[in-house]
Each structure stands twice: as C-alpha cells, then as structure tokens.
Write a protein that holds these residues in place. Structure first.
Motif, PDB file in Angstrom:
ATOM      1  N   LYS A  21     -67.605  53.735  81.943  1.00  0.00           N
ATOM      2  CA  LYS A  21     -68.207  54.114  80.024  1.00  0.00           C
ATOM      3  C   LYS A  21     -68.684  55.360  80.801  1.00  0.00           C
ATOM      4  O   LYS A  21     -69.221  56.926  79.602  1.00  0.00           O
ATOM      5  N   LEU A  22     -68.805  56.514  82.301  1.00  0.00           N
ATOM      6  CA  LEU A  22     -69.682  57.387  81.694  1.00  0.00           C
ATOM      7  C   LEU A  22     -68.934  58.525  82.068  1.00  0.00           C
ATOM      8  O   LEU A  22     -67.719  58.589  81.726  1.00  0.00           O
ATOM      9  N   PRO A  23     -69.500  59.311  81.073  1.00  0.00           N
ATOM     10  CA  PRO A  23     -68.909  61.547  81.242  1.00  0.00           C
ATOM     11  C   PRO A  23     -68.632  61.828  82.372  1.00  0.00           C
ATOM     12  O   PRO A  23     -68.975  60.732  83.428  1.00  0.00           O
ATOM     13  N   GLU A  24     -68.340  62.394  82.681  1.00  0.00           N
ATOM     14  CA  GLU A  24     -68.333  62.970  84.432  1.00  0.00           C
ATOM     15  C   GLU A  24     -70.045  63.208  84.535  1.00  0.00           C
ATOM     16  O   GLU A  24     -71.156  63.312  84.076  1.00  0.00           O
ATOM     17  N   PHE A  25     -70.017  62.348  85.980  1.00  0.00           N
ATOM     18  CA  PHE A  25     -71.069  62.292  86.247  1.00  0.00           C
ATOM     19  C   PHE A  25     -70.981  62.731  87.912  1.00  0.00           C
ATOM     20  O   PHE A  25     -70.559  62.256  88.800  1.00  0.00           O
ATOM     21  N   ILE A  26     -71.962  63.631  88.556  1.00  0.00           N
ATOM     22  CA  ILE A  26     -72.013  63.903  90.362  1.00  0.00           C
ATOM     23  C   ILE A  26     -73.446  63.430  90.953  1.00  0.00           C
ATOM     24  O   ILE A  26     -74.297  64.460  89.716  1.00  0.00           O
ATOM     25  N   ARG A  27     -73.454  62.539  91.603  1.00  0.00           N
ATOM     26  CA  ARG A  27     -75.271  62.857  92.395  1.00  0.00           C
ATOM     27  C   ARG A  27     -74.557  63.287  93.697  1.00  0.00           C
ATOM     28  O   ARG A  27     -73.556  63.037  94.250  1.00  0.00           O
ATOM     29  N   ALA A  65     -75.006  64.822  84.776  1.00  0.00           N
ATOM     30  CA  ALA A  65     -73.856  64.608  83.600  1.00  0.00           C
ATOM     31  C   ALA A  65     -73.457  65.564  82.270  1.00  0.00           C
ATOM     32  O   ALA A  65     -74.672  66.819  82.391  1.00  0.00           O
ATOM     33  N   ARG A  66     -72.134  65.573  81.972  1.00  0.00           N
ATOM     34  CA  ARG A  66     -72.126  66.299  80.852  1.00  0.00           C
ATOM     35  C   ARG A  66     -70.044  65.785  80.097  1.00  0.00           C
ATOM     36  O   ARG A  66     -70.056  64.947  80.717  1.00  0.00           O
ATOM     37  N   TRP A  67     -71.259  65.694  79.138  1.00  0.00           N
ATOM     38  CA  TRP A  67     -69.968  65.358  78.093  1.00  0.00           C
ATOM     39  C   TRP A  67     -69.841  65.538  76.753  1.00  0.00           C
ATOM     40  O   TRP A  67     -70.286  67.216  76.478  1.00  0.00           O
ATOM     41  N   ASN A  68     -68.472  65.522  76.549  1.00  0.00           N
ATOM     42  CA  ASN A  68     -68.090  65.894  75.026  1.00  0.00           C
ATOM     43  C   ASN A  68     -67.696  64.909  74.344  1.00  0.00           C
ATOM     44  O   ASN A  68     -66.675  64.481  74.740  1.00  0.00           O
ATOM     45  N   ILE A  69     -68.113  64.066  73.456  1.00  0.00           N
ATOM     46  CA  ILE A  69     -67.903  63.808  72.485  1.00  0.00           C
ATOM     47  C   ILE A  69     -67.529  63.849  70.915  1.00  0.00           C
ATOM     48  O   ILE A  69     -67.907  64.835  70.059  1.00  0.00           O
ATOM     49  N   SER A  70     -66.702  62.969  70.798  1.00  0.00           N
ATOM     50  CA  SER A  70     -65.638  63.743  69.513  1.00  0.00           C
ATOM     51  C   SER A  70     -66.907  63.235  68.606  1.00  0.00           C
ATOM     52  O   SER A  70     -67.603  62.766  67.995  1.00  0.00           O
ATOM     53  N   PRO A  71     -67.030  64.520  67.476  1.00  0.00           N
ATOM     54  CA  PRO A  71     -67.610  64.522  66.103  1.00  0.00           C
ATOM     55  C   PRO A  71     -67.997  62.780  65.191  1.00  0.00           C
ATOM     56  O   PRO A  71     -66.214  62.120  65.465  1.00  0.00           O
ATOM     57  N   GLY A  72     -68.632  62.864  64.959  1.00  0.00           N
ATOM     58  CA  GLY A  72     -69.272  61.297  64.622  1.00  0.00           C
ATOM     59  C   GLY A  72     -69.639  60.164  65.600  1.00  0.00           C
ATOM     60  O   GLY A  72     -69.578  59.288  65.191  1.00  0.00           O
ATOM     61  N   ARG A  73     -68.704  60.472  66.424  1.00  0.00           N
ATOM     62  CA  ARG A  73     -69.393  59.210  67.385  1.00  0.00           C
ATOM     63  C   ARG A  73     -69.956  59.340  68.231  1.00  0.00           C
ATOM     64  O   ARG A  73     -70.962  60.149  69.040  1.00  0.00           O
ATOM     65  N   THR A  74     -70.502  58.634  69.016  1.00  0.00           N
ATOM     66  CA  THR A  74     -71.051  57.697  70.353  1.00  0.00           C
ATOM     67  C   THR A  74     -71.619  57.130  71.139  1.00  0.00           C
ATOM     68  O   THR A  74     -70.587  56.295  71.074  1.00  0.00           O
ATOM     69  N   SER A  75     -71.431  58.214  72.591  1.00  0.00           N
ATOM     70  CA  SER A  75     -71.078  57.467  74.102  1.00  0.00           C
ATOM     71  C   SER A  75     -72.967  56.181  73.836  1.00  0.00           C
ATOM     72  O   SER A  75     -73.675  57.222  74.226  1.00  0.00           O
ATOM     73  N   ARG A  76     -73.076  55.263  74.378  1.00  0.00           N
ATOM     74  CA  ARG A  76     -73.714  54.650  73.563  1.00  0.00           C
ATOM     75  C   ARG A  76     -73.859  54.760  76.260  1.00  0.00           C
ATOM     76  O   ARG A  76     -73.024  53.244  76.736  1.00  0.00           O
ATOM     77  N   GLN A  77     -75.099  54.936  77.403  1.00  0.00           N
ATOM     78  CA  GLN A  77     -74.889  54.619  78.110  1.00  0.00           C
ATOM     79  C   GLN A  77     -76.116  53.865  78.821  1.00  0.00           C
ATOM     80  O   GLN A  77     -77.428  53.916  78.421  1.00  0.00           O
ATOM     81  N   GLU A  78     -75.743  52.861  78.977  1.00  0.00           N
ATOM     82  CA  GLU A  78     -76.950  51.319  79.332  1.00  0.00           C
ATOM     83  C   GLU A  78     -77.084  51.868  80.746  1.00  0.00           C
ATOM     84  O   GLU A  78     -76.205  51.846  82.018  1.00  0.00           O
ATOM     85  N   LEU A  79     -78.377  51.504  81.882  1.00  0.00           N
ATOM     86  CA  LEU A  79     -78.844  51.878  82.568  1.00  0.00           C
ATOM     87  C   LEU A  79     -79.874  51.080  82.974  1.00  0.00           C
ATOM     88  O   LEU A  79     -80.572  49.825  81.995  1.00  0.00           O
ATOM     89  N   LEU A  80     -79.907  50.448  84.407  1.00  0.00           N
ATOM     90  CA  LEU A  80     -80.617  49.528  84.556  1.00  0.00           C
ATOM     91  C   LEU A  80     -81.702  50.600  85.671  1.00  0.00           C
ATOM     92  O   LEU A  80     -80.602  50.191  86.857  1.00  0.00           O
TER      93      LEU A  80
END
Length: 279
Positions: A15-21, A38-53
């Motif tokens: 589910k990650l957007p563009e991600f570089i380490r 990280a770089r992202w471009n989410i469609s208007p009105g939407r949310t991308s939840r990134q779940e982490l540990l």
C-alpha cells in the motif's frame, strides 16, 4: 545511491506510495541509520492509511510544513496520507539523541518543530521540483551536511546505545534484558538507563519491537511457514505466547494479519513481475 529494500516497520508494503530508503554515508553512520523518502498523490476525497510498526528510533522529518523531530513510537501507529505531498527524513540512531536537547521519553509518539529554516527552504525547492534521482540525491546531501554540522560524533555511551539497538535487531536469541546486558557486557540497570536516556523505551519493548517486525515480515512474505514455526524461530515459548504478544502490540492476531496482508503482497509481486523488462 545505495538504497535498501528492507520493508520492516511497514505493515502493508504493497500500500506504500513511492518509497525509498538510502543508507547513510560512512561519516554519519554513528548517528544516522538511513535516509528515507516518501512521495504520494492521492485522489481528491480519498485517504491512504499507512499502518506501521516503526523502528524504535527518532526521525528528523522535512515536509512542506517545516522541520520536525519525531520521537520513537510507543507501538503500532499509522499515517493518513491525502492530496499530494512528500517527506524526506533521517532515521536517527540513539547516539544522536543528546544533540537535540530533548528527553526521548517526552517525545514518545509525538513530534515537535525544530529550527531549520536554512535546511528547509533548499530541500523544499528540490523536492517540489522534478521527481528524479538527481534532485533526491541533492536533497539527501543537504540533509546529511546539516546533520554532520549539528550532531556531534557519537561518544562512548552513544555508541553503546547504538550497539544495544543493533543487538536487539540482529540477535534473534536475545529475548530478555539480562541476555542483552550480558551481550553488551554491562549490568541490567545500565541497559535500562541506556534505553531510557537514548531511546525513551524500555529495553524489553525494544527487543519485542524487532521480533514483531520480523514476525510480520515472515507472515506476509512466507505463507508456507506456519505461525507455530515462526513463533519457534523467533524464540517464543509457544504459539499462544506469540499470538498474545502480537495482538497486544499490533491490535490483531497473526492469522488475521496474514489473511489481510497476503492479497496485497500478491498484488505487489504481480505488479513487479509485469514491470520487469525483457531479458
């Protein structure tokens, strides 16, 4: 640029957007684990939840809003991404902690703004321009130079705190604090003090964090391995203890996590296969 494919710390990498380490340059490796973007471009009105540990470390983050210092997370957490944005960050090793003047316990699960206008403006200019490897590399060099100037080289206690994390992350047979103390050659009380002063978490929670990161990675990437096998390989007493630990920290059972992550992992593998150039 030396980037890592390590996705520990991210519970649903598909589910990650563009991600570089990117590995820190040699002169900074006593203070910085790596840089990440990280770089992202989410469609208007939407949310991308990134779940982490997350890794049990502080991060220095640069975003459009400013420069912030994030304390180690207390456990599983999430970030909700909306609109278009980016973040460039350094995962700081424990030896960096004294340079910022905060008690790491006061920063647990929070972030604070810190001065850095001389860094923020040029990094923003690079990150909001063309998205290419040259601009990212230039932005990382700016951040590395700023940290080199602001954060002194690690002293003996800082290096010991770094080693504490390295052992907890890499030695699977370390399951309790006395074992960690023995490997470091110091007392249990000294280990507790190091973890308190340089990380903000207890040493047992640090050990648990790395074990559960590895467990999550195995659950989503190796469906052929049973949960009982994973529990055994990670030195848990039995399946039940592993399940209890996993649920207490992440909020769901290992079987539920595997069921939810597998379709995403398969989709990611398929997309990577399609993207492969012909040989």
């Amino acid at each position: 640029m030396d980037s890592s494919a390590d996705r520990r710390g991210v519970l649903y990498p598909a589910k990650l957007p563009e991600f570089i380490r990117v590995q820190a340059p040699e002169p900074l490796r006593d203070r910085v684990g790596w840089f990440w973007m990280a770089r992202w471009n989410i469609s208007p009105g939407r949310t991308s939840r990134q779940e982490l540990l997350p890794f049990p470390c502080m991060n220095l983050d640069i975003q459009r809003q400013g420069v912030t210092l994030s304390g180690a997370a207390r456990g599983a957490s999430h970030r909700d991404l909306t609109g278009t944005g980016w973040v460039l960050a350094a995962m700081l090793l424990p030896a960096s902690t004294p340079a910022f003047g905060f008690d790491p316990r006061a920063l647990l699960g929070t972030e604070v703004s810190i001065p850095g206008s001389e860094l923020h403006a040029p990094v923003c200019e690079l990150m909001t321009g063309a998205a290419n490897s040259e601009s990212l590399e230039a932005a990382i060099k700016l951040l590395a130079a700023w940290l080199e100037e602001k954060v002194p080289h690690a002293k003996s206690q800082g290096l010991l705190a770094n080693q504490l994390l390295e052992l907890a992350a890499g030695q699977r047979d370390i399951v309790n604090v006395p074992q960690l103390a023995n490997m470091l050659g110091i007392s249990v009380r000294s280990v507790q003090r190091l973890a308190r002063d340089y990380v903000g978490l207890t040493p047992l929670s640090i050990i648990r964090r790395y074990r559960l990161q590895e467990a999550a990675q195995r659950l989503r990437e190796n469906p052929e391995i049973t949960i009982t096998q994973i529990a055994s390989e990670l030195e848990y007493a039995d399946h039940a203890h592993f399940t209890t630990d996993f649920r207490q920290v992440l909020g769901f059972t290992p079987s539920a996590y595997r069921a939810n992550s597998q379709p995403l992992h398969e989709a990611l593998r398929a997309s990577r296969h399609v993207a492969q150039p012909p040989h």
